[in-house]
Design an enzyme around this catalytic site. Structure first.
Site, PDB file in Angstrom:
ATOM      1  N   SER A 119       0.850  -1.090  -0.221  1.00  0.00           N
ATOM      2  CA  SER A 119       0.479  -0.227   0.262  1.00  0.00           C
ATOM      3  C   SER A 119       1.215   0.806   0.337  1.00  0.00           C
ATOM      4  O   SER A 119       2.073   1.023  -0.161  1.00  0.00           O
ATOM      5  CB  SER A 119      -0.949   0.130   1.346  1.00  0.00           C
ATOM      6  OG  SER A 119      -0.132   0.406   2.829  1.00  0.00           O
ATOM      7  N   ASP A 120       0.424   2.397  -0.278  1.00  0.00           N
ATOM      8  CA  ASP A 120       0.747   3.566   0.040  1.00  0.00           C
ATOM      9  C   ASP A 120       1.081   4.212   1.454  1.00  0.00           C
ATOM     10  O   ASP A 120       0.001   2.946   2.021  1.00  0.00           O
ATOM     11  CB  ASP A 120       0.798   4.407  -0.845  1.00  0.00           C
ATOM     12  CG  ASP A 120       1.755   5.682  -1.055  1.00  0.00           C
ATOM     13  OD1 ASP A 120       3.042   5.753   0.009  1.00  0.00           O
ATOM     14  OD2 ASP A 120       1.829   6.712  -1.696  1.00  0.00           O
ATOM     15  N   TRP A 121       1.743   5.065   1.919  1.00  0.00           N
ATOM     16  CA  TRP A 121       2.133   5.369   3.242  1.00  0.00           C
ATOM     17  C   TRP A 121       0.269   5.062   3.609  1.00  0.00           C
ATOM     18  O   TRP A 121      -0.837   6.335   3.655  1.00  0.00           O
ATOM     19  CB  TRP A 121       2.509   6.496   3.643  1.00  0.00           C
ATOM     20  CG  TRP A 121       2.687   7.175   5.208  1.00  0.00           C
ATOM     21  CD1 TRP A 121       1.666   7.730   5.747  1.00  0.00           C
ATOM     22  CD2 TRP A 121       3.956   6.403   5.418  1.00  0.00           C
ATOM     23  NE1 TRP A 121       2.345   8.029   7.038  1.00  0.00           N
ATOM     24  CE2 TRP A 121       4.062   7.723   6.921  1.00  0.00           C
ATOM     25  CE3 TRP A 121       5.185   6.027   5.480  1.00  0.00           C
ATOM     26  CZ2 TRP A 121       4.246   7.544   7.866  1.00  0.00           C
ATOM     27  CZ3 TRP A 121       5.987   5.898   7.034  1.00  0.00           C
ATOM     28  CH2 TRP A 121       6.043   6.309   7.942  1.00  0.00           C
ATOM     29  N   ASP A 122      -0.071   3.884   4.593  1.00  0.00           N
ATOM     30  CA  ASP A 122      -1.000   4.595   5.571  1.00  0.00           C
ATOM     31  C   ASP A 122      -2.746   5.171   5.067  1.00  0.00           C
ATOM     32  O   ASP A 122      -3.644   4.711   5.682  1.00  0.00           O
ATOM     33  CB  ASP A 122      -1.542   5.730   6.344  1.00  0.00           C
ATOM     34  CG  ASP A 122      -2.044   5.437   7.662  1.00  0.00           C
ATOM     35  OD1 ASP A 122      -1.863   3.558   7.829  1.00  0.00           O
ATOM     36  OD2 ASP A 122      -2.315   6.784   7.809  1.00  0.00           O
TER      37      ASP A 122
END
Ligand code: BGC
Length: 752
Positions: free
Chosen positions: A279-282
């Protein structure tokens, strides 16, 4: 999880067997731990992190670059956890690690895949010496909007250029052997020292953010997604990229991090991608902020079902996946498939054999080879947009006094650009330093910064600047944007030169001396208000560590500029998005239909203003087209031809033209091939780049440049969203920019 139930790693091959054996020993909680990536980055290991490592709750750590800390993280994971699984150590190594290369958009302006691969290879080597084994690059989002701050990190607006350069970068980071048809026989691979896993990002459509505002909604119809935005990702997958990252944004109502169509149908279903998706950050927890889910539990469910294998910074997976499996909401086979992909990468990287990094591996002194590559990259990325009356190159005979003015002439930090977490500013050689050195005793170089920052509105010293210019034989103005004005979350709505820079140019132009603007920026800027006030414009992007020596060589004519624009330069921001490979529309504009707002005849009927697709105040052409870039010599293209008039599916055609260096200097030219498919099942762009080649020609030298086009190169996705090669008429152009007029025609016909 859907398709991801199928195990991506083959049980019969050695890695498959090792993964299978390990997986069989893992508890559900240990499996979910592998799917979690946590932030480090403090050269220190907190107790809670050490505890999580021991408990097998962490598969990867990002942002830790202290090699001793990285080794200790690995030691805890390997020696103190039940199964001893080593860690993936991730970092954004985007355009260099310690040695900084031009921003990716600048590297794209070199149109030189070999060079882009070399930059990535040096970055990988430096990063690997700090214990990093995974970078989050290349970013291959198509960027048609220069307001978007992340255009700096992109490879520009064109799917072909981004595909070729992105694939080259993947090979640079991972080593040639990965993705090569020759398998393990050739080149370096992921298990060798100095290579790291690459990550093609952000899958997909992120660059189409509305109004260029970072993270904003992307509205991309499926056909455009397939024909434009997905193409570089397909090329990265074909080049063997180990991992992909989802995008923050939504596409067609479904955030990319929960997008089953993108991850399952296209990536794993149609393309057979077997690598890991992070995923991307969070961005998993953000699914509820998007309004797709009500809470983190729902977000974990949606992301896992769509096929996201690892959660970057966030605990939705850790907190909820086990329960979701126990309640039957998630198929345990899906978890096994995700963990298989993660473990397989760790085996491919050789981490089970040696998870540690030699703390002495990081070179203490500047690495001469890295600096030489950085200089070459900065040199080849600069684009000469304009050069009237041969203002450039500067002659040391005619220029006894040289005024160097502007906020970016001596800015060691800002010349590096965005994403320079680990860049060593102390290695920067600024243009001012290098110009002084290059000019030697013969030229009196006088410097005035004139503005504190590129954004300054203070004009107090402009009189002094004008006096300096009046005393000089030529004026070099170093203008543009500081590093902080582009990159992630650094979008701008007005993309003109910031602060009082245009006013500074206006003052300089009144002095009557040759004025040369050297622009350092993270995006195409709108330059309409200065273009006629300066004699030359050299567009350097953010060139990195070796900006100075590269620019000095170009300004004094040691080398001729050879960069070409990887993105269109609008006249004004209201034209955005403006890109060369647009559709024709039913009312295409032409010079004779355009009316300018100042020329509207008050007595004319209101409906007679051209009636085609243009702006009354900006027309329809850009200031500088995609592919544009001048040289200190001139190139002449003639005699475009094809070897045959027709080709059939499965066949190829060769399009050639004669190119001559008609000037007085040896130089490199990037010859470009464009094609138009005149009629299609869906409308086709007015031109599409299909090939490019760098040619070095001596003065007077003539050569033939040939491009082989296979029928499959003409394929596109039709209304049924399938790739098709349609019979019909095609036009082809060869030249030095997307505006070339040198045209041929050919036909694709059904097989006999
Ligand atoms: C960016 C990614 C990056 C990640 C880790 C995110 O905010 O969108 O491109 O890799 O942070 O730093």
């Amino acid at each position: 999880m859907t398709r991801s139930k199928a195990s991506p790693v083959h049980a019969a091959d050695p890695i498959g067997r090792r993964v299978g054996a390990l997986l069989a020993e893992m508890t559900l909680h240990e499996k979910i731990g592998q799917m979690s990536q946590v932030n480090g980055g403090e050269s220190y290991i907190h107790d809670y992190l050490a505890e999580a490592l021991r408990a097998g709750r962490v598969g990867s750590v990002l942002n830790e670059v202290n090699v001793d800390t990285v080794n200790e993280l690995q030691r805890i994971a390997v020696e103190e956890s039940r199964l001893g699984i080593p860690l993936l150590i991730g970092r954004d190594v985007i355009h260099g690690f310690r040695t900084i290369f031009p921003i990716p958009l600048g590297q794209a302006a070199s149109w030189n895949p070999q060079l882009a691969a070399e930059c990535a290879a040096v970055a990988a080597r430096e990063a690997a010496a700090a214990g990093i084994n995974w970078t989050f690059a290349p970013m291959i989002d198509i960027a048609r909007d220069p307001r978007w701050g992340r255009i700096a990190e992109s490879l520009g607006e064109d799917p072909q250029l981004a595909s070729v350069l992105g694939a080259a970068m993947v090979r640079g980071y991972q080593g040639d052997r990965e993705g090569s048809e020759h398998g393990a026989e050739h080149g370096a691979g992921l298990s060798d020292a100095g290579t790291i896993a690459a990550c093609a990002k952000h899958f997909a459509g992120y660059g189409a953010a509305e109004s260029g505002r970072d993270y904003a909604t992307a509205n991309v119809p499926e056909n455009e997604l397939r024909n434009v935005h997905l193409r570089p990702f397909r090329a990265a997958v074909d080049a063997g990229v180990a991992t992909l990252m989802t995008s923050f944004s939504e596409v067609d109502g479904v955030p990319a991090t929960a997008n089953e169509f993108l991850l399952d149908t296209v990536l794993r279903g149609e393309w057979n991608f077997e690598g890991l998706v992070v995923s991307d950050w969070d961005s998993i927890r953000q699914l509820s902020i998007h309004g797709l889910t009500a809470d983190d539990r729902g977000s974990a469910l949606e992301a896992a079902r769509a096929g996201v294998d690892m959660e970057m910074h966030g605990d939705a997976y850790l907190c909820h996946l086990a329960q979701l499996v126990e309640e039957g909401e998630i198929d345990p086979a899906g978890i096994d498939a995700a963990v298989t992909r993660i473990l397989a990468l760790k085996f491919r990287l050789g981490l089970f054999e040696n998870p540690y990094t030699d703390p002495g591996a990081f070179p203490a002194a500047a690495d001469e080879q890295a600096l030489a590559t950085a200089k070459r990259a900065a040199l080849q990325s600069a684009v000469l947009l304009k050069n009237e009356c041969k203002a450039l190159p500067l002659s040391t005979e005619a220029t006894r006094t040289l005024a160097v003015i502007g906020p970016l002439a001596d800015a060691p930090h800002d010349q590096l650009g965005t994403w320079i977490f680990d860049g060593d500013e102390d290695l920067s050689v600024t243009p001012l330093q290098a110009i002084r050195e290059q000019a030697g005793e013969e030229v009196d170089v006088r410097y005035l910064r004139a503005m504190d920052t590129s954004r300054s509105r203070d004009t107090a010293v402009f009189d002094e600047a004008a006096a300096l210019a009046a005393d000089a034989d030529a004026v070099l103005l170093f203008l543009g944007e500081e590093a902080i004005l582009s990159g992630e979350a650094h979008s701008r709505a007005d993309i003109g030169l910031p602060g009082a820079q245009s006013e500074l140019v206006a003052r300089m132009s009144e002095v009557g001396k040759p004025v040369i603007a050297v622009i350092l920026a993270g995006r195409p800027l709108t330059l309409s208000d200065i273009v006629d006030r300066v004699d030359a414009i050299l567009y350097a992007w953010h060139p990195g560590t070796m900006a100075g020596p590269a620019l000095a060589d170009l300004l004094f004519g040691v080398e001729s500029p050879c960069g070409k624009l990887p993105a269109t330069f609008p006249r004004m921001v209201g034209q955005v998005p403006i890109y060369y490979n647009h559709k024709n529309t039913g009312k295409p504009p032409s010079p004779d239909t355009v009316v300018h707002i100042d020329d509207i005849d008050p007595s004319a009927p209101q409906l007679s203003l051209g009636m085609t697709a243009f702006h009354l105040d900006a027309g329809y052409t850009p200031l500088f087209p995609f592919g544009h870039g001048l040289s200190y010599t001139t190139f002449d293209y003639q005699n475009i031809r094809t070897d045959v008039e027709e080709l059939v599916p499965g066949d190829s055609i060769t399009v050639s033209a004669d190119v001559a260096n008609t000037g007085e200097r040896p130089a490199v030219e990037v010859a470009q091939l464009y094609v138009r498919d005149l009629v299609g099942n869906v409308t086709r762009p007015v031109r599409e780049l299909k090939g490019f080649r760098r040619l070095r020609l001596e003065p007077g030298e003539r050569t033939t440049v040939s491009f082989v086009l296979r029928a499959e190169d003409l394929a596109f996705y039709g209304r049924d969203m399938r790739l098709r090669t349609e019979p019909g008429e095609f036009h082809a152009w060869i030249g030095g920019s997307s505006a070339t007029e040198l045209q041929a025609a050919f036909r694709l016909v059904e097989s006999a």
